[in-house]
Design an enzyme around this catalytic site. Structure first.
Site, short mmCIF file in Angstrom:
data_model
loop_
_atom_site.label_atom_id
_atom_site.label_comp_id
_atom_site.label_asym_id
_atom_site.label_seq_id
_atom_site.Cartn_x
_atom_site.Cartn_y
_atom_site.Cartn_z
N GLY A 271 0.46 -1.11 0.19
CA GLY A 271 0.06 0.17 -0.05
C GLY A 271 1.08 1.46 -0.22
N SER A 272 2.31 1.47 -0.53
CA SER A 272 2.71 3.07 -0.78
C SER A 272 2.45 3.61 -1.86
CB SER A 272 3.96 2.45 -1.30
OG SER A 272 4.44 2.17 -2.71
N ARG B 91 -16.99 -15.48 -9.62
CA ARG B 91 -16.29 -13.70 -9.78
C ARG B 91 -16.95 -12.59 -9.76
NH1 ARG B 91 -13.42 -12.48 -14.14
NH2 ARG B 91 -12.77 -11.10 -12.88
N LEU C 97 -10.66 -7.05 -11.47
CA LEU C 97 -12.38 -6.79 -11.22
C LEU C 97 -12.97 -7.55 -12.28
CD1 LEU C 97 -11.74 -2.78 -10.21
CD2 LEU C 97 -12.42 -5.30 -9.32
N HIS D 290 -0.29 0.96 -13.08
CA HIS D 290 -0.30 -0.12 -13.51
C HIS D 290 1.46 -0.28 -13.64
CE1 HIS D 290 -0.04 -5.04 -15.63
NE2 HIS D 290 0.48 -3.75 -16.34
N ASP E 213 -11.13 -0.83 -18.20
CA ASP E 213 -12.10 -1.44 -19.01
C ASP E 213 -12.21 -3.00 -19.36
OD1 ASP E 213 -10.32 -2.54 -20.37
OD2 ASP E 213 -10.62 -1.13 -22.22
N ASP F 223 -5.84 -4.82 -18.54
CA ASP F 223 -4.97 -3.61 -18.17
C ASP F 223 -5.04 -2.90 -19.74
OD1 ASP F 223 -4.18 -3.55 -15.77
OD2 ASP F 223 -2.45 -5.47 -16.39
C1 GAR Z 1 2.07 -0.97 -7.72
O1 GAR Z 1 3.63 -0.77 -8.71
C2 GAR Z 1 0.90 -1.33 -8.83
O2 GAR Z 1 1.35 -0.67 -10.00
C3 GAR Z 1 1.50 -2.36 -9.03
O3 GAR Z 1 1.46 -2.89 -7.51
C4 GAR Z 1 2.63 -2.13 -7.04
C5 GAR Z 1 1.67 -2.06 -5.82
O4 GAR Z 1 2.48 -1.49 -5.10
N1 GAR Z 1 0.00 -3.40 -9.62
C6 GAR Z 1 -0.16 -4.14 -10.27
O5 GAR Z 1 1.32 -4.56 -10.37
C7 GAR Z 1 -1.37 -4.50 -11.02
N2 GAR Z 1 -1.19 -5.35 -12.32
P1 GAR Z 1 2.03 -0.80 -3.23
O6 GAR Z 1 1.23 -1.52 -2.32
O7 GAR Z 1 3.30 -0.36 -2.33
O8 GAR Z 1 0.82 0.14 -3.66
#
Ligand code: GAR
Length: 247
Positions: A12-13, A64, A130, A146, A178, A182
Protein backbone atom coordinates in the site's frame (compact mmCIF):
# COMPACT_ATOMS: atom_id res chain seq x y z
CA UNK A 1 -14.29 17.16 -2.65
CA UNK A 2 -13.86 13.90 -4.57
CA UNK A 3 -14.40 10.77 -2.45
CA UNK A 4 -11.91 7.98 -3.11
CA UNK A 5 -12.34 4.28 -2.42
CA UNK A 6 -8.87 2.73 -2.77
CA UNK A 7 -8.38 -1.00 -3.41
CA UNK A 8 -5.12 -2.73 -2.50
CA UNK A 9 -3.64 -6.21 -2.06
CA UNK A 10 -0.15 -5.50 -0.75
CA UNK A 11 2.02 -3.01 1.09
CA UNK A 12 0.00 0.00 0.00
CA UNK A 13 2.74 2.55 -0.67
CA UNK A 14 0.57 4.13 -3.38
CA UNK A 15 -2.33 4.26 -0.93
CA UNK A 16 -0.02 5.91 1.61
CA UNK A 17 0.91 8.54 -0.98
CA UNK A 18 -2.78 9.30 -1.56
CA UNK A 19 -3.48 9.45 2.18
CA UNK A 20 -0.54 11.82 2.70
CA UNK A 21 -1.65 14.04 -0.19
CA UNK A 22 -5.23 14.12 1.08
CA UNK A 23 -4.05 15.27 4.50
CA UNK A 24 -3.43 18.63 2.85
CA UNK A 25 -6.70 20.61 2.93
CA UNK A 26 -5.82 22.04 -0.49
CA UNK A 27 -5.87 18.58 -2.10
CA UNK A 28 -9.28 18.14 -3.74
CA UNK A 29 -9.86 14.46 -2.86
CA UNK A 30 -10.27 12.41 0.33
CA UNK A 31 -9.81 8.68 0.90
CA UNK A 32 -13.12 7.59 2.45
CA UNK A 33 -12.48 3.83 2.47
CA UNK A 34 -9.80 1.27 1.69
CA UNK A 35 -10.75 -2.21 0.56
CA UNK A 36 -8.82 -5.38 -0.09
CA UNK A 37 -9.26 -8.95 -1.26
CA UNK A 38 -6.94 -10.16 1.51
CA UNK A 39 -5.28 -9.19 4.83
CA UNK A 40 -3.10 -6.65 3.04
CA UNK A 41 -0.32 -5.08 5.08
CA UNK A 42 -1.22 -1.72 3.54
CA UNK A 43 -4.54 -1.63 5.38
CA UNK A 44 -2.48 -0.44 8.35
CA UNK A 45 -1.84 2.86 6.52
CA UNK A 46 -5.58 3.47 6.34
CA UNK A 47 -6.10 2.52 9.97
CA UNK A 48 -3.31 4.89 11.04
CA UNK A 49 -5.04 7.68 9.13
CA UNK A 50 -8.44 6.86 10.67
CA UNK A 51 -9.88 5.69 7.33
CA UNK A 52 -12.32 2.74 7.41
CA UNK A 53 -11.19 -0.52 5.84
CA UNK A 54 -12.91 -3.65 4.61
CA UNK A 55 -11.89 -7.04 3.22
CA UNK A 56 -13.99 -8.91 0.67
CA UNK A 57 -12.39 -12.29 -0.02
CA UNK A 58 -13.05 -14.00 -3.39
CA UNK A 59 -13.03 -17.43 -1.71
CA UNK A 60 -16.20 -16.48 0.18
CA UNK A 61 -18.16 -16.19 -3.09
CA UNK A 62 -19.19 -18.82 -5.63
CA UNK A 63 -18.24 -16.72 -8.65
CA UNK A 64 -16.04 -13.74 -9.49
CA UNK A 65 -19.14 -11.75 -10.39
CA UNK A 66 -20.64 -12.38 -6.94
CA UNK A 67 -17.37 -11.27 -5.37
CA UNK A 68 -17.52 -8.14 -7.49
CA UNK A 69 -21.07 -7.43 -6.33
CA UNK A 70 -20.04 -7.76 -2.68
CA UNK A 71 -17.03 -5.51 -3.28
CA UNK A 72 -19.27 -2.92 -4.96
CA UNK A 73 -21.71 -3.04 -2.03
CA UNK A 74 -18.88 -2.47 0.47
CA UNK A 75 -17.65 0.52 -1.53
CA UNK A 76 -21.13 2.01 -1.79
CA UNK A 77 -21.56 1.73 1.99
CA UNK A 78 -18.80 4.32 2.24
CA UNK A 79 -20.50 6.78 -0.08
CA UNK A 80 -18.75 6.00 -3.35
CA UNK A 81 -21.64 5.07 -5.60
CA UNK A 82 -20.07 5.03 -9.03
CA UNK A 83 -23.30 6.44 -10.34
CA UNK A 84 -23.90 10.00 -11.45
CA UNK A 85 -27.52 10.72 -10.56
CA UNK A 86 -29.16 13.43 -12.66
CA UNK A 87 -28.41 16.85 -11.31
CA UNK A 88 -25.93 19.68 -11.43
CA UNK A 89 -23.17 18.12 -9.32
CA UNK A 90 -22.64 14.73 -10.90
CA UNK A 91 -18.97 14.05 -10.35
CA UNK A 92 -15.62 13.95 -12.09
CA UNK A 93 -17.02 12.82 -15.40
CA UNK A 94 -19.60 15.58 -15.58
CA UNK A 95 -19.59 19.01 -17.03
CA UNK A 96 -19.78 20.52 -13.54
CA UNK A 97 -17.06 18.23 -12.16
CA UNK A 98 -16.29 17.03 -8.65
CA UNK A 99 -15.01 19.72 -6.42
CA UNK A 100 -16.60 22.43 -8.49
CA UNK A 101 -18.12 25.34 -6.67
CA UNK A 102 -21.86 25.30 -6.24
CA UNK A 103 -23.31 27.65 -8.80
CA UNK A 104 -26.76 29.15 -8.93
CA UNK A 105 -28.16 25.99 -10.54
CA UNK A 106 -26.75 23.64 -7.85
CA UNK A 107 -28.99 21.67 -5.56
CA UNK A 108 -29.29 23.69 -2.34
CA UNK A 109 -29.55 20.48 -0.27
CA UNK A 110 -25.95 19.44 0.57
CA UNK A 111 -26.98 15.90 1.54
CA UNK A 112 -28.76 15.30 -1.76
CA UNK A 113 -25.90 17.05 -3.58
CA UNK A 114 -23.31 14.72 -1.97
CA UNK A 115 -25.41 11.68 -2.86
CA UNK A 116 -25.05 12.61 -6.53
CA UNK A 117 -21.26 12.43 -6.42
CA UNK A 118 -20.09 9.13 -7.91
CA UNK A 119 -16.68 9.33 -6.29
CA UNK A 120 -13.71 7.47 -7.70
CA UNK A 121 -12.53 3.89 -7.22
CA UNK A 122 -8.72 3.67 -7.35
CA UNK A 123 -7.13 0.27 -7.86
CA UNK A 124 -3.68 0.86 -6.37
CA UNK A 125 -2.01 -2.53 -6.25
CA UNK A 126 -5.17 -4.66 -6.20
CA UNK A 127 -3.87 -7.94 -7.62
CA UNK A 128 -7.25 -9.16 -8.94
CA UNK A 129 -9.09 -8.64 -12.19
CA UNK A 130 -12.25 -6.72 -11.43
CA UNK A 131 -15.31 -8.56 -12.83
CA UNK A 132 -17.23 -7.05 -15.75
CA UNK A 133 -20.31 -6.27 -13.65
CA UNK A 134 -18.19 -4.31 -11.17
CA UNK A 135 -16.51 -2.38 -13.99
CA UNK A 136 -19.86 -1.52 -15.57
CA UNK A 137 -21.21 -0.35 -12.21
CA UNK A 138 -18.42 2.17 -11.60
CA UNK A 139 -17.26 3.06 -15.13
CA UNK A 140 -15.84 5.55 -15.97
CA UNK A 141 -15.08 6.48 -12.35
CA UNK A 142 -12.66 3.63 -11.92
CA UNK A 143 -8.87 3.88 -12.46
CA UNK A 144 -5.86 1.62 -12.03
CA UNK A 145 -2.14 2.14 -11.70
CA UNK A 146 0.03 -0.43 -13.46
CA UNK A 147 3.84 -0.83 -13.34
CA UNK A 148 4.54 -0.84 -17.09
CA UNK A 149 4.08 1.32 -20.15
CA UNK A 150 0.80 -0.19 -21.32
CA UNK A 151 -0.08 -1.77 -23.69
CA UNK A 152 3.28 -3.43 -23.03
CA UNK A 153 3.42 -5.93 -20.17
CA UNK A 154 -0.15 -6.13 -18.85
CA UNK A 155 -1.03 -8.56 -16.06
CA UNK A 156 0.21 -9.49 -12.61
CA UNK A 157 3.97 -9.72 -13.37
CA UNK A 158 4.60 -6.57 -15.37
CA UNK A 159 8.02 -5.76 -13.94
CA UNK A 160 9.31 -9.33 -14.26
CA UNK A 161 7.90 -9.60 -17.80
CA UNK A 162 9.70 -6.39 -18.84
CA UNK A 163 13.01 -7.75 -17.52
CA UNK A 164 12.52 -11.17 -19.16
CA UNK A 165 11.72 -9.46 -22.47
CA UNK A 166 14.97 -7.48 -22.24
CA UNK A 167 13.15 -4.14 -22.29
CA UNK A 168 15.48 -1.15 -21.95
CA UNK A 169 12.62 1.08 -20.88
CA UNK A 170 9.48 0.46 -18.85
CA UNK A 171 7.48 2.59 -16.42
CA UNK A 172 4.02 3.19 -15.07
CA UNK A 173 0.60 3.86 -16.58
CA UNK A 174 -2.44 5.24 -14.79
CA UNK A 175 -5.49 4.27 -16.82
CA UNK A 176 -9.24 4.01 -16.81
CA UNK A 177 -10.34 0.44 -16.08
CA UNK A 178 -12.38 -1.31 -18.75
CA UNK A 179 -13.50 -4.93 -18.94
CA UNK A 180 -10.16 -6.18 -20.26
CA UNK A 181 -6.92 -6.85 -18.39
CA UNK A 182 -5.04 -3.52 -18.24
CA UNK A 183 -6.55 -2.50 -21.58
CA UNK A 184 -8.39 0.69 -20.58
CA UNK A 185 -7.40 4.07 -22.02
CA UNK A 186 -4.24 5.60 -20.51
CA UNK A 187 -4.51 8.82 -18.53
CA UNK A 188 -0.88 9.44 -17.58
CA UNK A 189 2.44 7.61 -18.00
CA UNK A 190 6.00 7.94 -16.75
CA UNK A 191 9.01 6.06 -18.14
CA UNK A 192 11.97 4.45 -16.37
CA UNK A 193 15.20 3.27 -18.04
CA UNK A 194 16.08 -0.30 -17.06
CA UNK A 195 19.59 -0.60 -15.58
CA UNK A 196 21.81 -3.55 -16.57
CA UNK A 197 21.69 -6.33 -13.97
CA UNK A 198 18.80 -4.76 -12.08
CA UNK A 199 16.57 -7.14 -10.08
CA UNK A 200 12.79 -7.17 -10.29
CA UNK A 201 12.55 -5.70 -6.78
CA UNK A 202 15.02 -2.89 -7.55
CA UNK A 203 13.29 -1.96 -10.78
CA UNK A 204 9.84 -2.12 -9.22
CA UNK A 205 10.91 0.20 -6.41
CA UNK A 206 12.31 2.72 -8.91
CA UNK A 207 9.03 2.52 -10.86
CA UNK A 208 7.07 3.10 -7.65
CA UNK A 209 9.10 6.22 -6.92
CA UNK A 210 7.56 7.69 -10.09
CA UNK A 211 4.23 5.93 -9.67
CA UNK A 212 3.27 7.42 -6.32
CA UNK A 213 3.47 11.09 -7.37
CA UNK A 214 1.97 10.27 -10.79
CA UNK A 215 -1.08 8.66 -9.14
CA UNK A 216 -1.45 11.54 -6.67
CA UNK A 217 -1.27 14.08 -9.49
CA UNK A 218 -3.65 12.17 -11.76
CA UNK A 219 -6.25 11.90 -8.98
CA UNK A 220 -5.79 15.62 -8.29
CA UNK A 221 -6.44 16.43 -11.94
CA UNK A 222 -9.58 14.27 -11.96
CA UNK A 223 -10.83 15.81 -8.71
CA UNK A 224 -10.13 19.33 -9.94
CA UNK A 225 -12.08 18.64 -13.11
CA UNK A 226 -8.98 19.03 -15.28
CA UNK A 227 -9.07 15.46 -16.53
CA UNK A 228 -12.38 14.17 -17.87
CA UNK A 229 -12.85 10.44 -17.35
CA UNK A 230 -15.84 10.24 -19.66
CA UNK A 231 -13.78 11.59 -22.54
CA UNK A 232 -10.82 9.39 -21.57
CA UNK A 233 -13.02 6.29 -21.28
CA UNK A 234 -14.47 6.85 -24.73
CA UNK A 235 -10.96 6.17 -26.06
CA UNK A 236 -11.65 8.76 -28.72
CA UNK A 237 -8.61 10.87 -27.92
CA UNK A 238 -5.07 10.16 -26.82
CA UNK A 239 -3.88 10.79 -23.28
CA UNK A 240 -2.60 14.27 -23.99
CA UNK A 241 -6.07 15.47 -24.96
CA UNK A 242 -8.07 14.66 -21.84
CA UNK A 243 -7.73 18.04 -20.20
CA UNK A 244 -10.84 20.14 -20.15
CA UNK A 245 -10.86 23.16 -22.36
CA UNK A 246 -10.51 25.91 -19.80
CA UNK A 247 -10.57 28.76 -22.32
C1 GAR B 1 2.21 -1.01 -7.76
O1 GAR B 1 3.44 -0.90 -8.42
C2 GAR B 1 1.09 -1.25 -8.74
O2 GAR B 1 1.28 -0.60 -9.96
C3 GAR B 1 1.14 -2.73 -8.89
O3 GAR B 1 1.34 -3.21 -7.59
C4 GAR B 1 2.16 -2.26 -6.89
C5 GAR B 1 1.56 -2.00 -5.54
O4 GAR B 1 2.48 -1.33 -4.74
N1 GAR B 1 -0.04 -3.25 -9.47
C6 GAR B 1 -0.03 -4.27 -10.32
O5 GAR B 1 0.96 -4.89 -10.64
C7 GAR B 1 -1.39 -4.63 -10.87
N2 GAR B 1 -1.26 -5.46 -12.03
P1 GAR B 1 2.05 -0.74 -3.34
O6 GAR B 1 1.25 -1.83 -2.63
O7 GAR B 1 3.34 -0.43 -2.65
O8 GAR B 1 1.23 0.47 -3.62
Amino acid sequence: MLKLAVLISGGGSNLKALLDAAADPAYPARVVAVGSDTDAAGLAHAEAAGVPTFIVRPRDYATREEWGQALAAAIREHGVSGVSAPGPASGPGSASGAGSASGPTSDPDPVRDAAREPGLVVSAGLMRILPAGFVRAFSPNLINTHPALLPLFPGAHAVRDALVAGATETGVTVHVIDEGVDTGPALRRAAVQVRPGETEEELHERIKQLERPLLVETVREIAAGELDLRIAASGAVDETDHRRDRS
